[in-house]
Design an enzyme around this catalytic site. Structure first.
Site, PDB file in Angstrom:
ATOM      1  N   ILE A  14      50.822  23.008  50.047  1.00  7.45           N
ATOM      2  CA  ILE A  14      51.482  24.226  50.547  1.00  7.45           C
ATOM      3  C   ILE A  14      51.804  25.166  49.377  1.00  7.45           C
ATOM      4  O   ILE A  14      51.680  26.388  49.484  1.00  7.45           O
ATOM      5  CB  ILE A  14      52.748  23.875  51.357  1.00  7.45           C
ATOM      6  CG1 ILE A  14      52.397  22.854  52.451  1.00  7.45           C
ATOM      7  CG2 ILE A  14      53.362  25.123  51.983  1.00  7.45           C
ATOM      8  CD1 ILE A  14      53.587  22.220  53.121  1.00  7.45           C
ATOM      9  N   ASN A  37      50.659  14.551  42.497  1.00  4.52           N
ATOM     10  CA  ASN A  37      49.983  14.504  43.800  1.00  4.52           C
ATOM     11  C   ASN A  37      49.112  15.750  43.966  1.00  4.52           C
ATOM     12  O   ASN A  37      48.971  16.284  45.067  1.00  4.52           O
ATOM     13  CB  ASN A  37      51.039  14.408  44.917  1.00  4.52           C
ATOM     14  CG  ASN A  37      50.447  13.941  46.224  1.00  4.52           C
ATOM     15  OD1 ASN A  37      49.384  13.314  46.250  1.00  4.52           O
ATOM     16  ND2 ASN A  37      51.105  14.264  47.325  1.00  4.52           N
ATOM     17  N   ASP A  60      57.841  17.703  34.992  1.00  2.00           N
ATOM     18  CA  ASP A  60      58.401  16.954  36.111  1.00  2.00           C
ATOM     19  C   ASP A  60      59.753  17.595  36.421  1.00  2.00           C
ATOM     20  O   ASP A  60      60.589  17.739  35.521  1.00  2.00           O
ATOM     21  CB  ASP A  60      58.561  15.486  35.663  1.00  2.00           C
ATOM     22  CG  ASP A  60      58.983  14.588  36.799  1.00  2.00           C
ATOM     23  OD1 ASP A  60      59.852  15.002  37.586  1.00  2.00           O
ATOM     24  OD2 ASP A  60      58.448  13.471  36.883  1.00  2.00           O
ATOM     25  N   LYS A  86      55.862  12.958  49.856  1.00  2.00           N
ATOM     26  CA  LYS A  86      55.872  13.212  51.305  1.00  2.00           C
ATOM     27  C   LYS A  86      55.205  12.136  52.163  1.00  2.00           C
ATOM     28  O   LYS A  86      54.966  12.360  53.347  1.00  2.00           O
ATOM     29  CB  LYS A  86      55.229  14.575  51.589  1.00  2.00           C
ATOM     30  CG  LYS A  86      53.794  14.654  51.112  1.00  2.00           C
ATOM     31  CD  LYS A  86      53.117  15.937  51.538  1.00  2.00           C
ATOM     32  CE  LYS A  86      51.655  15.924  51.165  1.00  2.00           C
ATOM     33  NZ  LYS A  86      50.919  17.112  51.504  1.00  2.00           N
ATOM     34  N   SER A 126      61.660  19.720  56.664  1.00  2.00           N
ATOM     35  CA  SER A 126      60.673  19.225  57.629  1.00  2.00           C
ATOM     36  C   SER A 126      61.311  19.062  58.999  1.00  2.00           C
ATOM     37  O   SER A 126      62.509  18.754  59.109  1.00  2.00           O
ATOM     38  CB  SER A 126      60.171  17.867  57.133  1.00  2.00           C
ATOM     39  OG  SER A 126      59.515  17.173  58.157  1.00  2.00           O
ATOM     40  N   TYR A 151      61.915   8.976  53.336  1.00  2.00           N
ATOM     41  CA  TYR A 151      61.400  10.346  53.171  1.00  2.00           C
ATOM     42  C   TYR A 151      62.222  11.318  54.023  1.00  2.00           C
ATOM     43  O   TYR A 151      62.714  12.336  53.550  1.00  2.00           O
ATOM     44  CB  TYR A 151      59.911  10.424  53.560  1.00  2.00           C
ATOM     45  CG  TYR A 151      59.467  11.822  53.868  1.00  2.00           C
ATOM     46  CD1 TYR A 151      59.243  12.743  52.850  1.00  2.00           C
ATOM     47  CD2 TYR A 151      59.317  12.265  55.195  1.00  2.00           C
ATOM     48  CE1 TYR A 151      58.875  14.045  53.137  1.00  2.00           C
ATOM     49  CE2 TYR A 151      58.952  13.559  55.487  1.00  2.00           C
ATOM     50  CZ  TYR A 151      58.734  14.447  54.453  1.00  2.00           C
ATOM     51  OH  TYR A 151      58.391  15.739  54.738  1.00  2.00           O
ATOM     52  N   LYS A 155      65.057  14.428  52.945  1.00  2.00           N
ATOM     53  CA  LYS A 155      65.081  15.842  53.381  1.00  2.00           C
ATOM     54  C   LYS A 155      66.458  16.191  53.948  1.00  2.00           C
ATOM     55  O   LYS A 155      66.973  17.289  53.717  1.00  2.00           O
ATOM     56  CB  LYS A 155      63.979  16.121  54.413  1.00  2.00           C
ATOM     57  CG  LYS A 155      62.579  16.072  53.843  1.00  2.00           C
ATOM     58  CD  LYS A 155      62.307  17.221  52.866  1.00  2.00           C
ATOM     59  CE  LYS A 155      60.980  17.103  52.160  1.00  2.00           C
ATOM     60  NZ  LYS A 155      60.795  18.041  51.042  1.00  2.00           N
ATOM     61  N   ASN A 200      47.139   9.993  55.215  1.00  2.00           N
ATOM     62  CA  ASN A 200      48.071   9.581  56.267  1.00  2.00           C
ATOM     63  C   ASN A 200      48.037  10.579  57.412  1.00  2.00           C
ATOM     64  O   ASN A 200      48.282  10.227  58.557  1.00  2.00           O
ATOM     65  CB  ASN A 200      49.518   9.562  55.723  1.00  2.00           C
ATOM     66  CG  ASN A 200      49.690   8.518  54.642  1.00  2.00           C
ATOM     67  OD1 ASN A 200      49.367   7.362  54.859  1.00  2.00           O
ATOM     68  ND2 ASN A 200      50.169   8.930  53.484  1.00  2.00           N
ATOM     69  N   LEU A 202      46.785  13.602  60.063  1.00  2.00           N
ATOM     70  CA  LEU A 202      45.683  13.670  61.018  1.00  2.00           C
ATOM     71  C   LEU A 202      44.488  14.507  60.530  1.00  2.00           C
ATOM     72  O   LEU A 202      43.350  14.033  60.566  1.00  2.00           O
ATOM     73  CB  LEU A 202      46.206  14.230  62.355  1.00  2.00           C
ATOM     74  CG  LEU A 202      45.161  14.396  63.449  1.00  2.00           C
ATOM     75  CD1 LEU A 202      44.596  13.038  63.868  1.00  2.00           C
ATOM     76  CD2 LEU A 202      45.745  15.128  64.654  1.00  2.00           C
ATOM     77  N   GLY A 296      57.182   4.367  64.169  1.00  2.00           N
ATOM     78  CA  GLY A 296      57.940   5.504  63.653  1.00  2.00           C
ATOM     79  C   GLY A 296      57.467   6.846  64.197  1.00  2.00           C
ATOM     80  O   GLY A 296      58.133   7.862  64.006  1.00  2.00           O
ATOM     81  N   ASP A 297      56.300   6.883  64.872  1.00  2.00           N
ATOM     82  CA  ASP A 297      55.817   8.161  65.415  1.00  2.00           C
ATOM     83  C   ASP A 297      56.694   8.602  66.580  1.00  2.00           C
ATOM     84  O   ASP A 297      57.086   7.783  67.413  1.00  2.00           O
ATOM     85  CB  ASP A 297      54.381   8.004  65.941  1.00  2.00           C
ATOM     86  CG  ASP A 297      53.350   8.540  64.971  1.00  2.00           C
ATOM     87  OD1 ASP A 297      53.742   9.234  64.013  1.00  2.00           O
ATOM     88  OD2 ASP A 297      52.154   8.250  65.170  1.00  2.00           O
TER      89      ASP A 297
END
Ligand code: UD1
Length: 337
Positions: A14, A37, A60, A86, A126, A151, A155, A200, A202, A296-297
Site C-alpha cells: 500500500i 517485507n 527500521d 500483517k 484494519s 496482529y 492494531k 495468505n 486471496l 479465525g475467518d
C-alpha cells in the site's frame, strides 16, 4: 515548496501505491523502509512511474535513533505510517514479533513527531478491529471486538495509543484509516503486491495459481450463511486506498481535525464472485477447490463508507474487475523479472 511526507513502509504494497498518489497530488514523499517485507527494486519501479527519484532511507522504524536522522534532515509536514507486519497466522505463532514491531514503530514515530513538531499523522488500521460485525454495513460506531489474533490486537492497541496521545497533546492530529481488503495493482503493472513465500491473501493466491506457481486455489469453506456459501469481503482497489491517504492529509490541513474512518467500497463480494471476476476479465479458467474453513475467518464484512466519503471528499473509482485485471497484469510482469 512541496510538503514532505514521510512514508514508513513506503516500498511495501500500500505504501508504494501511496507514494505515487502523493507525487501526483504535489507532495514530496520520503520513504523509510527496512525491506523486511518489500524489495529495494520497488524504488526503481517508482522512479519509472513517477519520473522522479524518490528520496529514501533504509531504516527500521523501531530504531528511534535511526529514524531520528530522517526527522533531523528533512522538514517533514506529515507522516503516513504503514510500516508493520500483517500476517495473521504468523502473529499467532510469534506474538512478540508483532507487538514489538507494530506497536514499537508507532511509538517511535509519535515520539519523534512530538520532538520535531510534526503535526499530521495518517495511520494504517484494519477492519479486523470490528471482528464478526453485529450489523452490516459496519460503520465507525460499531464496537471494537475482542481481537482474533495478536496482529488484530496490535492494531487495536495502536488505535488506542493514538487516541491517548491526541488527548494528552503528545500528538497534534491523526486520521486513522481502517482498511477493508486492499487488492489490485498500479495500472502500469510495475508495482503490486509482493508476497514473500506462500501468499495468505486471496488475490495473490489467485494470480499465482493462474500463473502456475500454485496448483490450485482452496476456497476456505462454502457453507457459510451467505448466498453462495463463501465468505464476503469488501475488496478495494489499492489505488483508491492510496488516494484516500492523500485526501486524509488534505483534510487534516483544511479542518485540523482527527478522525477514524472506514476505507472500503461499501460493496461485499464473495470468494466465488472474486474468482469469477478474475476469470471473466482475464478470460481464464482458474483451478480451484472447495476446502475446509480457515480458522479465525469471519463470515462477512463490508464497509459503511458515508463518513469517509463526506470527510475526505473521496470516492472509490475502481471496481473489483479493474483490480483483478491489474493484479493479473502485475503477476505476469513479475514472472518476467
Ligand atoms: C486478512 C486478515 C485481516 C488482515 C488482512 C491483511 C484474517 C482472518 N484476516 O483478511 O485481519 O487485515 O488479511 O491483509 O486472516 N480465501 C480463500 N482461499 C485463500 C485465501 C483466502 O478462500 O487461499 C478467502 C478467505 O477465507 C476470505 C477471503 O478469501 O474469505 C479473503 O481472505 P484474505 O485475503 O486472507 O483476507 P482477510 O481474511 O479478509
Amino acid at each position: 515548496m512541496k510538503k514532505k511526507i514521510l512514508v514508513t513502509g513506503g516500498a511495501g504494497y500500500i505504501g508504494s501505491h501511496t507514494v505515487i498518489a502523493l507525487c501526483e497530488a504535489g507532495f514530496e514523499p520520503i520513504i523509510a523502509d527496512n525491506y523486511s517485507n518489500s524489495e529495494p527494486w520497488i524504488l526503481d519501479q517508482l522512479t519509472k512511474i513517477t519520473k522522479k527519484k524518490i528520496k529514501n532511507y533504509t531504516v527500521d522504524c523501531t530504531d528511534k535513533d535511526g529514524l531520528k536522522k530522517v526527522f533531523k534532515e528533512e522538514q517533514i509536514y506529515g507522516v503516513i505510517h504503514f510500516a508493520a507486519y500483517k500476517a495473521v497466522g504468523e502473529s499467532v505463532e510469534n506474538p512478540l514479533k508483532y507487538y514489538q514491531n507494530n506497536i514499537g514503530s508507532l511509538n517511535c514515530v509519535i515520539e519523534l513527531m512530538n520532538e520535531y513538531g510534526v503535526e499530521n499523522l495518517v495511520f494504517s488500521s484494519s477492519c479486523t478491529v470490528y471482528g464478526e460485525a453485529d450489523y452490516l454495513p459496519v460503520d465507525e460506531k460499531h464496537p471494537i471486538k475482542k481481537a482474533e489474533s495478536p496482529y488484530g490486537y496490535s492494531k487495536q492497541v495502536c488505535e488506542t495509543l493514538i487516541s491517548d496521545c491526541l488527548n494528552s497533546n503528545q500528538l497534534t492530529r491523526a486520521i486513522t484509516l481502517r482498511y477493508f481488503n486492499p487488492v489490485g495493482a498500479h495500472t502500469s503493472g510495475l508495482i503490486g503486491e509482493l508476497p514473500i513465500g506462500t501468499p495468505n491473501n486471496l488475490v495473490p493466491f489467485i494470480t499465482q495459481t493462474a500463473a502456475g506457481i500454485r496448483k490450485y486455489l482452496t476456497v476456505f469453506g462454502n457453507d457459510y450463511k451467505t448466498d453462495d456459501g463463501t465468505c464476503i469481503r469488501d475488496y478495494i482497489h489499492v489505488m483508491d486506498l492510496a488516494n484516500a491517504h492523500v485526501k486524509a492529509l488534505n483534510t487534516m490541513s483544511e479542518t485540523g481535525k482527527s478522525i477514524t474512518l472506514n476505507v472500503g467500497t461499501g460493496k461485499g463480494s464473495s470468494v466465488l464472485e472474486a474468482v469469477q471476476s478474475f476469470e471473466k476479465v482475464n478470460q481464464l479458467k482458474l483451478n480451484y477447490r472447495i476446502g475446509p474453513k480457515r480458522s479465525g475467518d469471519i463470515e462477512q464484512i463490508y464497509a459503511a463508507t458515508e463518513l469517509a466519503e463526506k470527510t475526505l471528499k473521496w470516492r472509490t473509482e475502481y471496481s473489483i474487475d479493474d483490480a483483478m485485471k491489474d493484479a493479473w497484469r502485475w503477476e505476469k510482469n513479475l514472472a518476467n523479472k
